[in-house]
Design an enzyme around this catalytic site. Structure first.
Site, mmCIF file in Angstrom:
data_model
loop_
_atom_site.group_PDB
_atom_site.id
_atom_site.type_symbol
_atom_site.label_atom_id
_atom_site.label_comp_id
_atom_site.label_asym_id
_atom_site.label_seq_id
_atom_site.Cartn_x
_atom_site.Cartn_y
_atom_site.Cartn_z
ATOM 1 C CG ASP A 27 -8.806 -1.706 -4.001
ATOM 2 O OD1 ASP A 27 -7.996 -0.802 -4.316
ATOM 3 O OD2 ASP A 27 -9.000 -2.710 -4.698
ATOM 4 C CG HIS A 44 -4.891 8.082 -4.291
ATOM 5 N ND1 HIS A 44 -5.299 6.824 -3.923
ATOM 6 C CD2 HIS A 44 -4.057 7.909 -5.351
ATOM 7 C CE1 HIS A 44 -4.738 5.919 -4.723
ATOM 8 N NE2 HIS A 44 -3.983 6.564 -5.610
ATOM 9 C CB SER A 72 0.129 -3.313 0.030
ATOM 10 O OG SER A 72 0.484 -3.070 -1.318
ATOM 11 C CG LEU A 138 -11.697 2.690 17.047
ATOM 12 C CD1 LEU A 138 -12.553 1.436 16.890
ATOM 13 C CD2 LEU A 138 -11.974 3.627 15.865
HETATM 14 C C1 IPE Z 1 -4.827 -3.328 -1.662
HETATM 15 O O1 IPE Z 1 -5.224 -2.619 -2.795
HETATM 16 C C2 IPE Z 1 -3.943 -2.477 -0.796
HETATM 17 C C3 IPE Z 1 -4.585 -1.342 -0.137
HETATM 18 C C4 IPE Z 1 -5.870 -1.071 -0.167
HETATM 19 C C5 IPE Z 1 -3.701 -0.510 0.622
HETATM 20 P P1 IPE Z 1 -4.434 -2.761 -4.186
HETATM 21 O O2 IPE Z 1 -5.173 -1.903 -5.159
HETATM 22 O O3 IPE Z 1 -3.000 -2.485 -3.994
HETATM 23 O O4 IPE Z 1 -4.628 -4.309 -4.481
HETATM 24 P P2 IPE Z 1 -4.535 -5.113 -5.859
HETATM 25 O O5 IPE Z 1 -3.278 -4.687 -6.554
HETATM 26 O O6 IPE Z 1 -5.746 -4.747 -6.661
HETATM 27 O O7 IPE Z 1 -4.551 -6.550 -5.446
HETATM 28 C C1 IPE Z 2 -6.726 2.127 -3.099
HETATM 29 O O1 IPE Z 2 -7.139 2.656 -4.312
HETATM 30 C C2 IPE Z 2 -5.589 2.925 -2.508
HETATM 31 C C3 IPE Z 2 -4.330 2.196 -2.356
HETATM 32 C C4 IPE Z 2 -4.118 0.978 -2.760
HETATM 33 C C5 IPE Z 2 -3.241 2.884 -1.718
HETATM 34 P P1 IPE Z 2 -6.516 2.240 -5.714
HETATM 35 O O2 IPE Z 2 -5.564 3.296 -6.152
HETATM 36 O O3 IPE Z 2 -5.966 0.864 -5.663
HETATM 37 O O4 IPE Z 2 -7.799 2.311 -6.645
HETATM 38 P P2 IPE Z 2 -8.285 1.216 -7.678
HETATM 39 O O5 IPE Z 2 -8.415 -0.066 -6.923
HETATM 40 O O6 IPE Z 2 -7.240 1.140 -8.755
HETATM 41 O O7 IPE Z 2 -9.606 1.730 -8.169
HETATM 42 MG MG MG Z 3 -6.781 -1.007 -5.945
#
Ligand code: IPE
Ligand code: IPE
Ligand code: MG
Length: 251
Positions: A27, A44, A72, A138
């Site tokens: 995240d 990303h 998710s 792995l």
């Molecule tokens: C969790 O991150 C899902 C992934 C890293 C794939 P999110 O950014 O979607 O989670 P929330 O919304 O902050 O809980």
């Molecule tokens: C995690 O990064 C990637 C996915 C959930 C697919 P985010 O896009 O959620 O980045 P933040 O958490 O908003 O910084």
């Molecule tokens: Mg996030």
């Protein structure tokens, strides 16, 4: 006469830190980009680029199973431009990184409901899995369109279908215990994660491996996923070795 040589187990030896199965909630991509005044997409892209590098660092650290949360069941609710970019990055990863991962002996599996992905992406997933099937350095599970609640529901449906079609009789169903049920979950017979790392500073599960996390240790770091590397991994692994796991028993 040559002496019997001790077996050199190399990285396959039990690692000092004790983590065999590591899960990571990757995240913080957006906040990484924002901190650099870059567009969300750049975050990303940097995040996707980091997947293979961290997988290799995990293999080097003696980890045998790595389960990464990539997308998710709730992430579909993001704007379609962002979802499309994430799909493209998954495609790129499956096409461009798989040869290198294969050379490193990585066995790749995708866990999650694939039926919602475009058919070419599903084919890329199948191809990557087929190519790496025999590898054993792995085990890399990529959780895509994965949700912990979905996983439990799909397992329950599989059990119900087996009962309905007579493949599972009622006496066996009555004897079914937690270990028997777990075989229907996405991680199947794999050992549960020892440690889950969440990058990006938030301290929640966000519907990742709900069943499997029953006794998993957690490590939360403010480091954003694109900055997570060998050193931050080593830090997380070293804190794990200081944890006292009790599994509900007396300490
Ligand atoms: C969790 O991150 C899902 C992934 C890293 C794939 P999110 O950014 O979607 O989670 P929330 O919304 O902050 O809980
Ligand atoms: C995690 O990064 C990637 C996915 C959930 C697919 P985010 O896009 O959620 O980045 P933040 O958490 O908003 O910084
Ligand atoms: Mg996030």
């Amino acid at each position: 006469m040559s002496e019997i040589q001790p077996i050199d187990r190399g990285v396959a030896a039990e690692p000092d830190h004790g983590v065999k199965h590591l899960a990571i909630i990757m995240d913080g991509n957006h906040r990484w980009a924002k901190a650099r005044h870059m567009p969300r997409a750049a975050g990303h892209r940097a995040g996707a680029k980091n997947v293979a590098a961290v997988a290799e660092a995990c293999a080097d650290a003696g980890i045998t199973t790595l389960t990464l949360f990539a997308f998710s069941t709730e992430n579909w609710e993001r704007p379609s431009r962002e979802v499309n970019l994430l799909m493209d990055l998954m495609r790129n990863m499956l096409k461009n990184d798989v040869d290198e991962l294969n050379d490193r002996g990585v066995k790749l599996s995708v866990i999650g409901d694939r039926s919602r992905f475009a058919s070419d992406l599903q084919m890329d997933m199948n191809r990557a899995e087929a190519l790496t099937r025999e590898n054993d350095a792995l085990r890399l599970n990529i959780a895509a369109n994965f949700g912990g609640r979905w996983d439990i529901v799909q397992a329950a449906k599989k059990v119900a279908l087996e009962v309905a079609t007579g493949r599972l009789d009622e006496a066996t169903l009555a004897r079914m215990d937690e270990a028997d049920f777990a075989k229907y979950l996405s991680l199947g017979t794999l050992d549960e994660p020892d440690l889950c790392i969440r990058t990006g500073g938030d301290q929640r599960i966000s519907n990742f491996l709900l069943w499997d996390f029953a006794y998993t240790e957690f490590y939360f770091t403010d480091t954003y996923w694109p900055d997570f590397n060998q050193d931050t991994l080593a830090e997380a692994l070293s804190t794990f070795s200081e944890r006292q796991r009790r599994f509900g028993r007396r300490g």
